[in-house]
Every structure is written in C-alpha cells, then in structure tokens.
Scaffold this motif. Structure first.
Motif, PDB file in Angstrom:
ATOM      1  N   ALA A  73     -31.953  11.514  13.785  1.00  0.00           N
ATOM      2  CA  ALA A  73     -32.204  10.524  14.825  1.00  0.00           C
ATOM      3  C   ALA A  73     -33.468   9.700  14.641  1.00  0.00           C
ATOM      4  N   THR A  74     -34.457  10.204  13.872  1.00  0.00           N
ATOM      5  CA  THR A  74     -35.706   9.462  13.683  1.00  0.00           C
ATOM      6  C   THR A  74     -36.328   9.840  12.346  1.00  0.00           C
ATOM      7  N   CYS A  75     -37.422   9.153  12.007  1.00  0.00           N
ATOM      8  CA  CYS A  75     -38.196   9.501  10.807  1.00  0.00           C
ATOM      9  C   CYS A  75     -39.454  10.277  11.184  1.00  0.00           C
ATOM     10  N   ALA A  76     -39.463  10.913  12.359  1.00  0.00           N
ATOM     11  CA  ALA A  76     -40.652  11.639  12.817  1.00  0.00           C
ATOM     12  C   ALA A  76     -41.044  12.764  11.867  1.00  0.00           C
ATOM     13  N   ALA A  77     -40.078  13.331  11.154  1.00  0.00           N
ATOM     14  CA  ALA A  77     -40.393  14.409  10.216  1.00  0.00           C
ATOM     15  C   ALA A  77     -41.269  13.926   9.073  1.00  0.00           C
ATOM     16  N   TRP A  78     -41.276  12.623   8.834  1.00  0.00           N
ATOM     17  CA  TRP A  78     -42.007  12.022   7.721  1.00  0.00           C
ATOM     18  C   TRP A  78     -43.359  11.448   8.138  1.00  0.00           C
ATOM     19  N   SER A  79     -43.438  10.795   9.257  1.00  0.00           N
ATOM     20  CA  SER A  79     -44.541   9.888   9.571  1.00  0.00           C
ATOM     21  C   SER A  79     -45.835  10.587   9.975  1.00  0.00           C
ATOM     22  N   ALA A  80     -46.945   9.869   9.792  1.00  0.00           N
ATOM     23  CA  ALA A  80     -48.273  10.321  10.212  1.00  0.00           C
ATOM     24  C   ALA A  80     -48.602   9.705  11.566  1.00  0.00           C
ATOM     25  N   LEU A  81     -47.740   9.944  12.537  1.00  0.00           N
ATOM     26  CA  LEU A  81     -47.875   9.334  13.861  1.00  0.00           C
ATOM     27  C   LEU A  81     -47.215  10.240  14.888  1.00  0.00           C
ATOM     28  N   SER A  82     -47.824  10.337  16.056  1.00  0.00           N
ATOM     29  CA  SER A  82     -47.217  11.060  17.173  1.00  0.00           C
ATOM     30  C   SER A  82     -47.243  10.182  18.411  1.00  0.00           C
ATOM     31  N   ASN A  83     -46.116  10.112  19.103  1.00  0.00           N
ATOM     32  CA  ASN A  83     -46.026   9.366  20.360  1.00  0.00           C
ATOM     33  C   ASN A  83     -46.212  10.314  21.530  1.00  0.00           C
ATOM     34  N   ILE A  84     -47.026   9.903  22.490  1.00  0.00           N
ATOM     35  CA  ILE A  84     -47.315  10.726  23.653  1.00  0.00           C
ATOM     36  C   ILE A  84     -46.689  10.095  24.890  1.00  0.00           C
ATOM     37  N   TYR A  85     -46.047  10.950  25.687  1.00  0.00           N
ATOM     38  CA  TYR A  85     -45.342  10.531  26.892  1.00  0.00           C
ATOM     39  C   TYR A  85     -45.954  11.232  28.109  1.00  0.00           C
ATOM     40  N   SER A  86     -45.580  10.761  29.284  1.00  0.00           N
ATOM     41  CA  SER A  86     -45.935  11.477  30.503  1.00  0.00           C
ATOM     42  C   SER A  86     -45.018  12.685  30.659  1.00  0.00           C
ATOM     43  N   GLU A  87     -45.314  13.561  31.608  1.00  0.00           N
ATOM     44  CA  GLU A  87     -44.436  14.704  31.862  1.00  0.00           C
ATOM     45  C   GLU A  87     -43.046  14.246  32.284  1.00  0.00           C
ATOM     46  N   GLU A  88     -42.959  13.033  32.826  1.00  0.00           N
ATOM     47  CA  GLU A  88     -41.673  12.482  33.264  1.00  0.00           C
ATOM     48  C   GLU A  88     -40.955  11.723  32.162  1.00  0.00           C
TER      49      GLU A  88
END
Length: 374
Positions: free
Chosen positions: A134-149
């Motif tokens: 579903a994404t390239c998150a396994a590769w990238s040097a980046l993290s997206n932060i969300y609210s608890e919601e």
C-alpha cells in the motif's frame, strides 16, 4: 535531500547536503521472511516489534521460530490508537523497560512510520517488514504523525532509511487486493508531484529522481491490471516492487527537490474528516492527483494536465480507484466541511504551494468538486 550545517572552507561557507537514498539492505522473495532470521539477528538480541493489534497476531507465526533459533528476546506492542505522539511516548517507555536494542516494524504505513520514528529517537537500528503493497513507508526516511483521531499533523525527516527491509511476497499476497491498488495510487503520484516540485532543476540527481518517477508511472500503467488479476505472478511481483521499493527511489534521490505537492496536501486535509478514514492513504492520494491536475488546468491553463487527467480517470476506473468525492464515500460532504479541507490544504506551510501558481481555498474547492470535468 536535506541541508546540514554549513562549514567554513578557506574562509567561504559551503552548504553540505545529505541524502537518505535507500535501506542498508533489502531481502525480497516469496516466503523469504521465514529464512531471514540470521539477517534480523545481526541487529541485536532484544527486539521490540511494533505493529497493529491484528498484524502482531498474524506475524507471530513468522517470527517466533527464528526468534527461538537465534536466542532473541522480543517484546510486542501496538501503535494504537494511531501513529501519534501519545503512542510514541508510550512505546518509548516500553522500549526502555524491555531494554530493546533494535526495533522491528511490521504492518502498513502507520505501523512502519511509528517503528522508524521510535528507532530514530532512541538511536537504534530498525527493520521494516511491510504486510501489504500500500505504500513505500518500508523504504523511506520519513514518518508522518497524526492525531489520536487520525488527522495528519506533520512529518518528521529521519537520519537514514531503515537498516533492513524484508519484502516477503507471500506475506504481501495475503493482504486484500485493494491495499495494492491503493499503493498504486500512492506510487503513481510520484511522477505528477516530483515533475512539478523539481521545477527546472538541472541537478543531476534531481533529474534522475524525476525520470525514475516517470519509469514508475509507466510500469504501473502497463502492468497493474494484470498484476491485480494474477497475484504472485511476475507482473504482480513487479508492481509490488514498484509500490514498495521503486516509489522510494525517487524520493531518496530527489530529496527536498522532489517533494509531495497538491495530491498529498489534499490527502492530508481529507484526514481531518472522520468520514474519510475508511479510505486508505493511497486512495485519497490518487483522488488528490486529479485535483492537482484540475488546478493546473484552471489556474495555469495547462492543456497537457487535462489530457493527463483523462488518462488517469480511465486507468482508475479499471482498478476501482476513486475519481470523485462520491467515490471516496464523501458525496454528502457539507460546504463547510469542504471549505475546512480547502483551508487546511492551503495553510502557509502546505506542500500545495510548491505548485508554480497561487492556490487559494476557493479555487481548491472548485477543483475538488470538478475532478471528472471534461
């Protein structure tokens, strides 16, 4: 591409740039996770395994055998309720309590983003094991932060890509097909965003990054329909490689010069509507691409954007990717909700302003409701 501190050389300040291009090592193949014990054990003896509740239960059978074989002492913890600051704080305490010496992230984008950020803050190695395409998150040097919601808040640039990425085709194939389709929507955005955010750059690696994004787009156009119809056959594996691996190459090579633009800005804004949360990241991004192209038509009189948009709509319809707000299940969105999304997407720090023209909330609202305009 991120800037580091300037240094003085012969009296002249010179900027030094760092690139986070690729994971330190990649293992890929059908059922390769079961044979990855030696590679994982290289990173320590006390791993903390981070994932969603359901994923942690599912992968225990994959991991337990070689944990015992190599004498590893794991602990498991969920990133619930989201990839958010409160979950990070709780996991940091668990990491210290366990005496973990490396982190293993297992799951989708949010699980992997949390594992990467947790390891980064603790100065530990991280292994990423995606459970879908579903994404390239396994590769990238980046993290997206969300609210608890589940509302997008900000992203964090990491010092490096993961130390080890394990792409097990058998594990990926066990995920529902719509996860890979969403990954196609996310990955194909690389071309439409990088080709604009890079501007007219003549930098060698930026040019290479944009061309890689074009290759990625072409592979997805050519092979996705066959891939979805025939899991684990060659086209399917190549599309998985494209969404999980090749999608990360463009961002790694291009860095700050090949950032997200309007497609991801629209995604980020939509996450502030709880009614959008049933859609995967890539589904919202794919809709965002059409919004971006519509803006290019409306505000920049870009005729090529109109052709590209119609080409994408035809492609989306073969896969079931969303073309409209209605397709996202947002057909009953109120005018106030639409305006709120547009205002969030047009905040001063938004990536939508990487477009070569000014976008105001009113224009974005018009584009969001006219993505299939002929």
């Amino acid at each position: 591409m991120s800037k580091t501190k300037s240094v003085v050389s012969q009296g002249t300040k010179k900027e030094i740039f760092s690139l986070q291009i690729a994971p330190g090592r990649i293992l890929k193949g059908e059922d390769c996770l079961k044979n990855a014990g030696a590679e994982i054990a290289r990173w320590g003896k006390r791993p903390m395994v981070v994932g969603g509740d359901n994923t942690l239960k599912m992968v225990d059978g994959y991991l337990e055998g070689f944990f015992k074989e190599y004498g590893l002492k794991p602990c498991y913890d969920s990133y619930a309720p989201d990839c958010c600051e409160t979950s990070l704080a709780r996991l940091e305490k668990g990491l210290k309590s366990h005496g973990a010496d490396f982190v293993i992230g297992v799951g989708g984008g949010k699980a992997l983003d949390m594992a990467k950020l947790l390891a980064f803050k603790a100065g530990l190695p991280v292994v990423t094991i995606p459970t879908s395409g579903a994404t390239c998150a396994a590769w990238s040097a980046l993290s997206n932060i969300y609210s608890e919601e589940g509302a997008f808040l900000y992203d964090v640039s990491l010092r490096s890509c993961p130390d080890l990425l394990i792409l097990d085709y058998g594990l990926i194939a066990s995920a529902p097909s719509h996860t890979l389709i969403a990954g196609v929507g996310d990955a194909i955005a690389k071309w439409y965003e990088a080709s604009i955010s890079s501007g007219n750059s003549s930098a060698t690696l930026t040019i290479a990054a944009v061309q890689q994004a074009r290759v990625l787009r072409d592979i997805l156009f050519q092979k996705t329909e066959s891939a979805v119809a025939h899991p684990l056959r060659e086209d399917w594996k190549e599309v998985v490689d494209a969404t999980v691996l090749l999608a990360g190459v463009s961002g790694g090579l291009g860095g700050a010069n090949c950032r997200t633009v309007a497609a991801h800005a629209v995604h980020n804004a939509l996450t502030h509507l709880s009614s959008s949360h049933h859609n995967l990241h890539g589904a919202k991004v794919s809709y965002g691409i059409l919004v971006q192209l519509r803006l290019e038509e409306m505000l920049d009189n870009n005729k090529l954007a109109a052709t590209s948009r119609q080409q994408l709509i035809k492609f989306y319809k073969t896969l079931g990717l969303p073309c409209t707000l209605e397709d996202l299940g947002l057909g009953k969105i109120t005018l106030e909700e639409l305006r709120r999304c547009a205002q969030i997407a047009c905040q001063p720090e938004s990536d939508i302003h990487r477009l070569p023209f000014t976008v105001k909330p009113e224009s974005l609202m018009a584009a969001m409701v006219s993505t299939t305009f002929v």
